[in-house]
Design a protein around this motif. Structure first.
Motif, PDB file in Angstrom:
ATOM      1  N   ALA A 184      16.645  24.341 -35.707  1.00 24.23           N
ATOM      2  CA  ALA A 184      17.278  23.981 -36.986  1.00 24.23           C
ATOM      3  C   ALA A 184      18.695  24.626 -37.193  1.00 24.23           C
ATOM      4  O   ALA A 184      19.273  25.278 -36.599  1.00 24.23           O
ATOM      5  N   GLU A 185      19.531  24.073 -38.220  1.00 23.62           N
ATOM      6  CA  GLU A 185      20.738  24.355 -38.690  1.00 23.62           C
ATOM      7  C   GLU A 185      20.683  25.846 -38.907  1.00 23.62           C
ATOM      8  O   GLU A 185      20.023  26.539 -39.511  1.00 23.62           O
ATOM      9  N   ASP A 186      21.768  26.615 -38.512  1.00 29.37           N
ATOM     10  CA  ASP A 186      21.908  28.073 -38.806  1.00 29.37           C
ATOM     11  C   ASP A 186      23.203  28.211 -39.225  1.00 29.37           C
ATOM     12  O   ASP A 186      24.292  27.622 -38.945  1.00 29.37           O
ATOM     13  N   SER A 187      23.341  29.252 -39.962  1.00 29.13           N
ATOM     14  CA  SER A 187      24.817  29.740 -40.623  1.00 29.13           C
ATOM     15  C   SER A 187      25.419  28.465 -41.352  1.00 29.13           C
ATOM     16  O   SER A 187      26.456  28.012 -41.050  1.00 29.13           O
ATOM     17  N   LYS A 188      24.719  28.365 -42.448  1.00 31.45           N
ATOM     18  CA  LYS A 188      25.229  27.086 -43.368  1.00 31.45           C
ATOM     19  C   LYS A 188      25.799  27.577 -44.339  1.00 31.45           C
ATOM     20  O   LYS A 188      25.734  28.603 -44.855  1.00 31.45           O
ATOM     21  N   TYR A 189      26.976  26.736 -44.707  1.00 35.21           N
ATOM     22  CA  TYR A 189      27.972  26.983 -45.921  1.00 35.21           C
ATOM     23  C   TYR A 189      27.981  25.876 -46.878  1.00 35.21           C
ATOM     24  O   TYR A 189      27.839  24.722 -46.499  1.00 35.21           O
ATOM     25  N   ALA A 190      28.076  26.274 -48.262  1.00 34.68           N
ATOM     26  CA  ALA A 190      28.220  25.291 -49.177  1.00 34.68           C
ATOM     27  C   ALA A 190      29.305  25.745 -50.169  1.00 34.68           C
ATOM     28  O   ALA A 190      29.502  27.075 -50.402  1.00 34.68           O
TER      29      ALA A 190
END
Lengths: 294, 443
Positions: free
Chosen positions: B326-332
């Motif tokens: 899965a995605e890791d270290s996500k930013y928004a």
């Protein structure tokens, strides 16, 4: 002019209460009124809330987890508050006598109370860990390994263990207040009762306990409030687990608050407020009549 | 008269004190307004961005990257704020209006409330793995509100030396998994076959998320299962089904406990206990994610040669092993940000290949960028093999009132014997009720 001065003079005490009243209003009355408002909404803390009347309060009585948290809190308070007072008074009576090293013993008994309950909880968690904790190794080395168990994992024992740790930690605080009370009792009363032929138990019953009512009142009220609002020590030792077996009202409110049930958690907080006020009020009423008799 | 003077002095002091405070405030506000006004006129003035993160392990590293960014962009300052309980703190921030420009807290609820800006048109997407882009895409709007620099994985970490000594193979079925554990128990009585850190509810929650929910994710695929979780498609999720994933999960977990294949203190052992047990060889297997790698190596760097990685065994017959990918270290970027262009510039900086490489190697996590070759860990080749052989699954999209921690507490109750061992459908029923209630509260 005289009339104005006189009026200022008589009203000054009211004026002096303004700063305290302002602070009380801003930090207690205003949030309380806001809280009552939020408790009647379906607020989730982010989106616009809708008014739902008393639904949150009704929901509380249909929510098994909430009722469990309430029962855990009452169980903790019923176990903790009396034990704190019994042991606190016993320590105070013992350490009020002329015995060697009493200052040292008082310090030792009081010392845990200055440590944060969170830290104390973690210390006891490490002590009580099965197979790797300090207590486990001590019992093993004394060939008492059969006494070892995973008490914090057992729903039937976990809360009792937390009560014991809480009592151990805060008994010193209770003791200090009782000691202060004991030292305020005039020696003449004991001398007079001795002349009247009263023994130790009679002196305790008819002199010491009645004269300690102010200290008893402070200790019981603060212990009831503290026990009903228990949070840190449970979080450190079990985090309310296993499952929800040791979850207190405070922990439940916090989890609901952050779990999108802001309106509901506020309603539960108000219920908790009532739960705390009732026993305190009953006790204060009961002791007031006793003090009046004195 | 003296008393009168004293009262008047007191009242005057109080009055001027209040007026003074109020004037002080108005001066400050004027100054603030001036500053904002000036900003409108002079765009080159300093811009301050706030980055809010819940990733404690990257705080120092992020500070280094921020320093590099600031030296390249002297007019932009980035202030990093870390909170342990970030998702809850973020809720308070949104409610109070103290919203950061960039955040690592990204939930479906906030996407539904238009709390983030769309990043679909950014230039870096061509370099990112398609599966990671899919996981960052909101299934309701088709917009991409977040970007992830890395991929994380979770599965079963095992002690390769013990496996080699006992001639064990990685399990492809539940029966093989139990058989491996039983062999370890018989042949090595001092070793815990599978060590669970049950005090950490998040870790127990992962068993639900990866094993029980893994069955749903495997059956429906990434997009459909995400839709099923987000829209609470009860039929597809089948939480209350007596033969559904939750009932089977409960049955399997109780089997491990009844056979003594997990640690006796599974309910009170901590994450640290689990890591220590694994590193010292006292535990043969643990369920964890790649985030544990760095910490295991910190305890004993020599453990690198002993670590094996395998997927989670399937719970149902006929299913395949699954691995979290899965995605890791996500930013928004939040839609409340007053400086979205500067925030985008900062994200672009983080996405530069040298920065992704530096970040990946520091946190020992594979990059999500196809053009970045990072030497991120000692089990790089093994994890690649697992990713190819097992079904790749994603994190669960939880309703915000029912977190992974809540799942873990239900697993604690299961292990503590709350449910009758002969009828575990009660667990499944209760799970479904709790999930539904939480989901409805956010609608």
């Amino acid at each position: 002019m005289y009339s104005l001065l006189n009026r200022i003079n008589t009203r000054l005490h009211l004026f002096m209460t303004v700063p305290a009243a302002l602070l009380y209003g801003i930090f207690f009355i205003y949030p309380l009124i806001q809280g009552i408002g939020i408790s009647m909404t379906d607020s989730n803390g982010v989106t616009e809330p809708n008014f739902i009347g008393l639904q949150n309060f009704i929901e509380f009585f249909n929510d098994d987890r909430a009722k469990g948290a309430l029962m855990n809190t009452i169980y903790f308070a019923v176990g903790s508050a009396p034990l704190l007072n019994i042991f606190g008074l016993a320590y105070a009576l013992f350490l009020d006598q002329n015995i060697r090293g009493r200052t040292f013993i008082r310090t030792i008994v009081y010392m845990p109370a200055v440590i944060s309950p969170l830290i104390m909880g973690y210390i006891w968690y490490f002590i009580m860990q099965p197979q790797r904790g300090f207590l486990y190794h001590v019992l093993e080395s004394m060939h008492l390994g059969f006494l070892n168990g995973n008490w914090l994992a057992d729903s039937s024992t976990a809360l009792n263990v937390i009560i014991m740790v809480n009592v151990w930690q805060f008994v010193g605080m209770t003791m200090i207040i009782y000691l202060a009370g004991l030292q305020g009792i005039p020696g003449e009363l004991y001398e007079a009762s001795k002349i009247d032929g009263a023994g130790y138990l009679a002196r305790l019953r008819y002199v010491t306990i009645p004269m300690l009512y102010p200290a008893i009142k402070i200790n019981v009220v603060t212990n009831i409030i503290g026990s009903l609002a228990v949070f840190e020590i449970i979080m450190a030792m079990t985090e309310g687990g296993p499952g929800y077996a040791t979850e207190s009202m405070s922990i439940f409110i916090m989890r609901m608050m952050y779990g999108s049930f802001t309106g509901y958690s506020t309603a539960v907080a108000l219920i908790m407020f009532v739960v705390i006020v009732i026993p305190v009020f009953i006790f204060l009423r009961a002791t007031k009549s006793k003090e009046m008799e004195m | 008269m003296t008393r009168f003077m004293m009262y008047m002095t007191f009242i005057s002091l109080l009055f001027f004190g209040i007026v003074g405070c109020s004037e002080g405030n108005s001066t400050n506000s004027t100054s603030d307004n001036d500053s904002e006004g000036g900003e409108d006129v002079e765009n080159q003035e300093d811009v301050s961005l706030k980055l809010f993160t819940g990733k404690v392990e990257t705080v120092d590293l992020m500070d280094e990257l921020i320093a590099d960014f600031e030296s390249a962009n002297p007019n932009i300052q980035v202030e990093q704020e870390y909170a342990n309980d970030a998702s809850n703190v973020m809720k308070v921030k949104f409610a109070s209006g103290d919203v950061p420009d960039i955040t690592t807290v990204i939930t479906q609820d906030y996407m539904d409330q238009d709390r983030y800006i769309d990043l679909s048109d950014e230039s870096y997407w061509d370099r990112i793995l398609p599966s990671i882009k899919e996981l960052n895409t909101d299934i309701k709007t088709g917009n991409t509100f977040s970007v992830a620099t890395n991929v994380t994985m979770a599965g079963i970490f095992y002690n390769k030396e013990i496996f080699a000594e006992l001639g064990l193979e990685e399990a492809q079925t539940w029966d093989e998994f139990v058989s491996n554990l039983e062999t370890i128990k018989e042949e090595k009585p001092d070793v815990t076959p599978l060590f669970l850190p049950g005090k950490e509810v998040w870790s127990l929650g992962h068993l639900v998320e990866f094993m029980a929910h893994g069955e749903i994710k495997q059956e429906l695929g990434i997009s459909d299962s995400r839709k099923a979780f987000i829209e609470n498609e009860k039929e597809k999720l089948g939480f209350s089904d007596p033969e559904g994933p939750m009932a089977i999960f409960a049955e399997r977990l109780m089997e491990l406990q009844d056979k003594g294949l997990i640690n006796e203190d599974a309910l009170t052992a901590s994450y640290d206990n689990q890591k220590d047990a694994f590193v010292t060889g006292n535990a043969a297997m643990i369920s964890q994610g790649m985030w544990v790698m760095g910490e295991l190596l910190d305890i004993d760097p020599e453990v690198a040669g002993r670590i094996g990685f395998s997927p989670y065994p399937p719970l149902k017959e006929g299913s395949k092993p699954v691995v979290l990918s899965a995605e890791d270290s996500k930013y928004a970027i939040t839609s409340a940000s007053e400086h979205p262009e500067e925030a985008k510039k900062f994200l672009e900086f983080l996405m530069k290949d040298e920065n992704v490489k530096k970040y990946s190697e520091a946190i020992k996590s594979p990059p999500s960028f196809t053009d970045v070759d990072a030497d991120w860990g000692p089990i790089k080749d093994e994890t690649n093999a697992v990713l190819e052989s097992a079904v790749n699954i994603q994190f669960t999209d939880w309703p915000s009132g029912f977190s992974g921690d809540d799942n873990g507490r239900m697993v604690q109750e299961l292990l503590a014997g709350k449910y009758d061992g002969s009828d575990l459908t009660e667990f499944a029923q209760e799970y479904a009720e709790t999930w539904n209630k939480a989901w409805e509260s956010t609608q």
